[in-house]
Design a protein around this motif. Sequence first.
Motif, PDB file in Angstrom:
ATOM      1  N   ASP A  83       6.170  80.658  48.865  1.00 46.04           N
ATOM      2  CA  ASP A  83       6.683  80.093  50.185  1.00 46.04           C
ATOM      3  C   ASP A  83       6.960  78.552  49.738  1.00 46.04           C
ATOM      4  O   ASP A  83       8.200  78.150  50.006  1.00 46.04           O
TER       5      ASP A  83
ATOM      6  N   SER B 203      -2.737  88.583  47.251  1.00 45.21           N
ATOM      7  CA  SER B 203      -1.346  88.782  48.305  1.00 45.21           C
ATOM      8  C   SER B 203      -1.351  87.345  49.165  1.00 45.21           C
ATOM      9  O   SER B 203      -0.266  86.773  49.236  1.00 45.21           O
ATOM     10  N   ARG B 204      -2.354  86.882  49.611  1.00 43.08           N
ATOM     11  CA  ARG B 204      -2.493  85.829  50.398  1.00 43.08           C
ATOM     12  C   ARG B 204      -2.091  84.507  49.485  1.00 43.08           C
ATOM     13  O   ARG B 204      -1.092  83.777  50.029  1.00 43.08           O
TER      14      ARG B 204
ATOM     15  N   ARG C  96       9.283  90.491  51.668  1.00 39.63           N
ATOM     16  CA  ARG C  96       8.128  91.115  51.739  1.00 39.63           C
ATOM     17  C   ARG C  96       7.447  91.136  50.574  1.00 39.63           C
ATOM     18  O   ARG C  96       8.120  91.727  49.395  1.00 39.63           O
ATOM     19  N   LEU C  97       6.101  90.957  50.318  1.00 41.36           N
ATOM     20  CA  LEU C  97       5.274  90.959  49.195  1.00 41.36           C
ATOM     21  C   LEU C  97       4.443  91.797  49.132  1.00 41.36           C
ATOM     22  O   LEU C  97       3.504  92.437  50.136  1.00 41.36           O
TER      23      LEU C  97
ATOM     24  N   GLY D 213       1.668  84.655  48.262  1.00 38.53           N
ATOM     25  CA  GLY D 213       2.796  84.460  49.355  1.00 38.53           C
ATOM     26  C   GLY D 213       2.638  83.073  49.581  1.00 38.53           C
ATOM     27  O   GLY D 213       3.735  82.582  49.756  1.00 38.53           O
ATOM     28  N   ASP D 214       1.552  82.342  49.854  1.00 34.80           N
ATOM     29  CA  ASP D 214       1.741  81.001  49.875  1.00 34.80           C
ATOM     30  C   ASP D 214       2.499  80.038  48.749  1.00 34.80           C
ATOM     31  O   ASP D 214       3.230  79.271  49.071  1.00 34.80           O
TER      32      ASP D 214
END
Length: 158
Positions: A72, A64-65, A82-83, A68-69
């Motif tokens: 983005d 997820s981290r 929201r992921l 998400g990066d």
Amino acid sequence: MVLRRKKDNSSLVEKIKEVVQPLCQAENFELVHLEYVPGDRENMVRLFMDKSGGITLDDCIYMSRQLGDLIDVHIEDIGSYRLEVSSPGPNRPLNKKEDFHRFKGERVKIETVELIENKKKFTGILEIINDDSVVIAVDGEKVEIKDHAISKAILAGQ
């Protein structure tokens, strides 16, 4: 891969997939399913992943981290989102022919777009995977279902 959307966001879904897939492969994760659901305030991106031996909560947090990066940085037109990253769970979808081979001998639920033996829903043991069909044992009877007739297939658990 089955992609569910409320409206046609296929180009955005493809962009997300293009960004996500290389990291999944590099980390030895399988991207099982991807959903993009637009919302009034924020959009939802759901990724269902698996790996040999199963996926853990720590795996979900890590991916997820990382994902998400990447999203983005590489996808500008996604807006607020929201992921969610999770395991496909016990009712894992079978989307690709490789999935059927991997889970041969397991209990599955299959829904069809057309009647087969006067039914559209089948639960049984996945026994044979042919080039253009699968065969499942349902209550002692063998039922052959053509690939093009399958609308949904999932693991059924015990």
